[in-house]
Scaffold this motif. Structure first.
Motif, PDB file in Angstrom:
ATOM      1  N   ARG A   8      20.644   5.355 -13.999  1.00  0.00           N
ATOM      2  CA  ARG A   8      20.705   6.254 -15.152  1.00  0.00           C
ATOM      3  C   ARG A   8      19.619   7.325 -15.070  1.00  0.00           C
ATOM      4  O   ARG A   8      18.560   7.092 -14.484  1.00  0.00           O
ATOM      5  N   PRO A   9      19.847   8.490 -15.684  1.00  0.00           N
ATOM      6  CA  PRO A   9      18.849   9.557 -15.657  1.00  0.00           C
ATOM      7  C   PRO A   9      17.544   9.130 -16.319  1.00  0.00           C
ATOM      8  O   PRO A   9      17.538   8.461 -17.356  1.00  0.00           O
ATOM      9  N   ALA A  10      16.440   9.522 -15.689  1.00  0.00           N
ATOM     10  CA  ALA A  10      15.110   9.239 -16.229  1.00  0.00           C
ATOM     11  C   ALA A  10      14.198  10.415 -15.908  1.00  0.00           C
ATOM     12  O   ALA A  10      14.251  10.983 -14.822  1.00  0.00           O
ATOM     13  N   LEU A  11      13.360  10.755 -16.862  1.00  0.00           N
ATOM     14  CA  LEU A  11      12.399  11.837 -16.701  1.00  0.00           C
ATOM     15  C   LEU A  11      11.009  11.298 -16.972  1.00  0.00           C
ATOM     16  O   LEU A  11      10.764  10.668 -17.998  1.00  0.00           O
ATOM     17  N   VAL A  12      10.088  11.558 -16.056  1.00  0.00           N
ATOM     18  CA  VAL A  12       8.680  11.209 -16.227  1.00  0.00           C
ATOM     19  C   VAL A  12       7.924  12.512 -16.405  1.00  0.00           C
ATOM     20  O   VAL A  12       8.022  13.415 -15.579  1.00  0.00           O
ATOM     21  N   VAL A  13       7.196  12.627 -17.511  1.00  0.00           N
ATOM     22  CA  VAL A  13       6.367  13.805 -17.758  1.00  0.00           C
ATOM     23  C   VAL A  13       4.920  13.383 -17.546  1.00  0.00           C
ATOM     24  O   VAL A  13       4.404  12.523 -18.257  1.00  0.00           O
ATOM     25  N   GLN A  14       4.288  13.978 -16.538  1.00  0.00           N
ATOM     26  CA  GLN A  14       2.914  13.651 -16.156  1.00  0.00           C
ATOM     27  C   GLN A  14       2.069  14.916 -16.187  1.00  0.00           C
ATOM     28  O   GLN A  14       2.046  15.675 -15.232  1.00  0.00           O
ATOM     29  N   ALA A  29       4.495   5.642  -8.138  1.00  0.00           N
ATOM     30  CA  ALA A  29       5.475   4.888  -8.929  1.00  0.00           C
ATOM     31  C   ALA A  29       6.830   5.587  -8.926  1.00  0.00           C
ATOM     32  O   ALA A  29       7.879   4.942  -8.787  1.00  0.00           O
ATOM     33  N   VAL A  30       6.814   6.907  -9.078  1.00  0.00           N
ATOM     34  CA  VAL A  30       8.072   7.652  -9.086  1.00  0.00           C
ATOM     35  C   VAL A  30       8.736   7.587  -7.713  1.00  0.00           C
ATOM     36  O   VAL A  30       9.952   7.384  -7.613  1.00  0.00           O
ATOM     37  N   GLU A  31       7.972   7.725  -6.660  1.00  0.00           N
ATOM     38  CA  GLU A  31       8.553   7.655  -5.313  1.00  0.00           C
ATOM     39  C   GLU A  31       9.099   6.267  -5.002  1.00  0.00           C
ATOM     40  O   GLU A  31      10.133   6.127  -4.359  1.00  0.00           O
ATOM     41  N   GLN A  32       8.426   5.245  -5.467  1.00  0.00           N
ATOM     42  CA  GLN A  32       8.931   3.885  -5.283  1.00  0.00           C
ATOM     43  C   GLN A  32      10.245   3.703  -6.045  1.00  0.00           C
ATOM     44  O   GLN A  32      11.203   3.127  -5.526  1.00  0.00           O
ATOM     45  N   ALA A  33      10.295   4.199  -7.266  1.00  0.00           N
ATOM     46  CA  ALA A  33      11.534   4.111  -8.050  1.00  0.00           C
ATOM     47  C   ALA A  33      12.636   4.952  -7.415  1.00  0.00           C
ATOM     48  O   ALA A  33      13.810   4.565  -7.436  1.00  0.00           O
ATOM     49  N   ARG A  34      12.273   6.092  -6.826  1.00  0.00           N
ATOM     50  CA  ARG A  34      13.267   6.967  -6.192  1.00  0.00           C
ATOM     51  C   ARG A  34      14.001   6.234  -5.060  1.00  0.00           C
ATOM     52  O   ARG A  34      15.185   6.463  -4.811  1.00  0.00           O
ATOM     53  N   ARG A  35      13.314   5.330  -4.382  1.00  0.00           N
ATOM     54  CA  ARG A  35      13.967   4.537  -3.329  1.00  0.00           C
ATOM     55  C   ARG A  35      15.111   3.707  -3.906  1.00  0.00           C
ATOM     56  O   ARG A  35      16.172   3.584  -3.296  1.00  0.00           O
ATOM     57  N   VAL A  36      14.885   3.129  -5.059  1.00  0.00           N
ATOM     58  CA  VAL A  36      15.937   2.342  -5.710  1.00  0.00           C
ATOM     59  C   VAL A  36      17.064   3.270  -6.166  1.00  0.00           C
ATOM     60  O   VAL A  36      18.244   2.964  -5.981  1.00  0.00           O
ATOM     61  N   TYR A  37      16.715   4.409  -6.746  1.00  0.00           N
ATOM     62  CA  TYR A  37      17.732   5.385  -7.146  1.00  0.00           C
ATOM     63  C   TYR A  37      18.570   5.791  -5.932  1.00  0.00           C
ATOM     64  O   TYR A  37      19.785   5.959  -6.035  1.00  0.00           O
ATOM     65  N   SER A  38      17.938   5.949  -4.783  1.00  0.00           N
ATOM     66  CA  SER A  38      18.648   6.334  -3.559  1.00  0.00           C
ATOM     67  C   SER A  38      19.659   5.279  -3.142  1.00  0.00           C
ATOM     68  O   SER A  38      20.724   5.616  -2.605  1.00  0.00           O
ATOM     69  N   LEU A  39      19.349   4.015  -3.372  1.00  0.00           N
ATOM     70  CA  LEU A  39      20.296   2.948  -3.053  1.00  0.00           C
ATOM     71  C   LEU A  39      21.598   3.114  -3.827  1.00  0.00           C
ATOM     72  O   LEU A  39      22.661   2.711  -3.364  1.00  0.00           O
ATOM     73  N   TYR A  40      21.506   3.697  -5.012  1.00  0.00           N
ATOM     74  CA  TYR A  40      22.679   3.963  -5.847  1.00  0.00           C
ATOM     75  C   TYR A  40      23.279   5.338  -5.568  1.00  0.00           C
ATOM     76  O   TYR A  40      24.241   5.734  -6.213  1.00  0.00           O
ATOM     77  N   GLY A  41      22.670   6.087  -4.665  1.00  0.00           N
ATOM     78  CA  GLY A  41      23.130   7.454  -4.411  1.00  0.00           C
ATOM     79  C   GLY A  41      22.832   8.371  -5.580  1.00  0.00           C
ATOM     80  O   GLY A  41      23.552   9.330  -5.828  1.00  0.00           O
ATOM     81  N   ALA A  42      21.759   8.080  -6.304  1.00  0.00           N
ATOM     82  CA  ALA A  42      21.463   8.809  -7.532  1.00  0.00           C
ATOM     83  C   ALA A  42      20.021   9.301  -7.587  1.00  0.00           C
ATOM     84  O   ALA A  42      19.431   9.391  -8.665  1.00  0.00           O
ATOM     85  N   SER A  43      19.453   9.650  -6.450  1.00  0.00           N
ATOM     86  CA  SER A  43      18.038  10.066  -6.450  1.00  0.00           C
ATOM     87  C   SER A  43      17.801  11.307  -7.301  1.00  0.00           C
ATOM     88  O   SER A  43      16.701  11.507  -7.825  1.00  0.00           O
ATOM     89  N   ASN A  45      18.889  11.732 -10.175  1.00  0.00           N
ATOM     90  CA  ASN A  45      18.799  11.308 -11.578  1.00  0.00           C
ATOM     91  C   ASN A  45      17.373  10.985 -12.023  1.00  0.00           C
ATOM     92  O   ASN A  45      17.140  10.734 -13.198  1.00  0.00           O
ATOM     93  N   LEU A  46      16.450  10.976 -11.089  1.00  0.00           N
ATOM     94  CA  LEU A  46      15.052  10.688 -11.421  1.00  0.00           C
ATOM     95  C   LEU A  46      14.246  11.966 -11.253  1.00  0.00           C
ATOM     96  O   LEU A  46      14.232  12.558 -10.169  1.00  0.00           O
ATOM     97  N   ALA A  47      13.604  12.396 -12.322  1.00  0.00           N
ATOM     98  CA  ALA A  47      12.853  13.650 -12.280  1.00  0.00           C
ATOM     99  C   ALA A  47      11.403  13.417 -12.699  1.00  0.00           C
ATOM    100  O   ALA A  47      11.113  12.565 -13.536  1.00  0.00           O
TER     101      ALA A  47
END
Length: 79
Positions: A8-14, A29-43, A45-47
């Protein structure tokens, strides 16, 4: 924790001048999560938005967030 939201879409404001969060840790943390998003073909969706500001929510950041929400959270049928 961020990875559990995938795909699902997620936005981190830092804010870059935030004294309470370490910028490198947030990036990691965002790059680690992006790996999981990539498994779903949804990288896409993480901003990560990093305004040059401290920990507050000025109008410019609010506007950016609203635009991201309009683009990222619109119903799939209207895409």
């Amino acid at each position: 924790m961020l990875s559990t939201i995938a795909p699902r879409p997620a936005l981190v404001v830092q804010p870059q001048l935030d004294r309470d969060a370490n910028v490198a840790d947030v990036h990691a943390a965002v790059e680690q999560a992006r790996r999981v998003y990539s498994l779903y073909g949804a990288s896409a969706n993480l901003a990560l938005h990093e305004p040059w500001d401290y920990n507050r929510l000025p109008n410019s950041t609010q506007d950016w967030i609203v635009q991201w929400m309009k683009k990222s959270l619109e119903p799939a049928a209207s895409r």
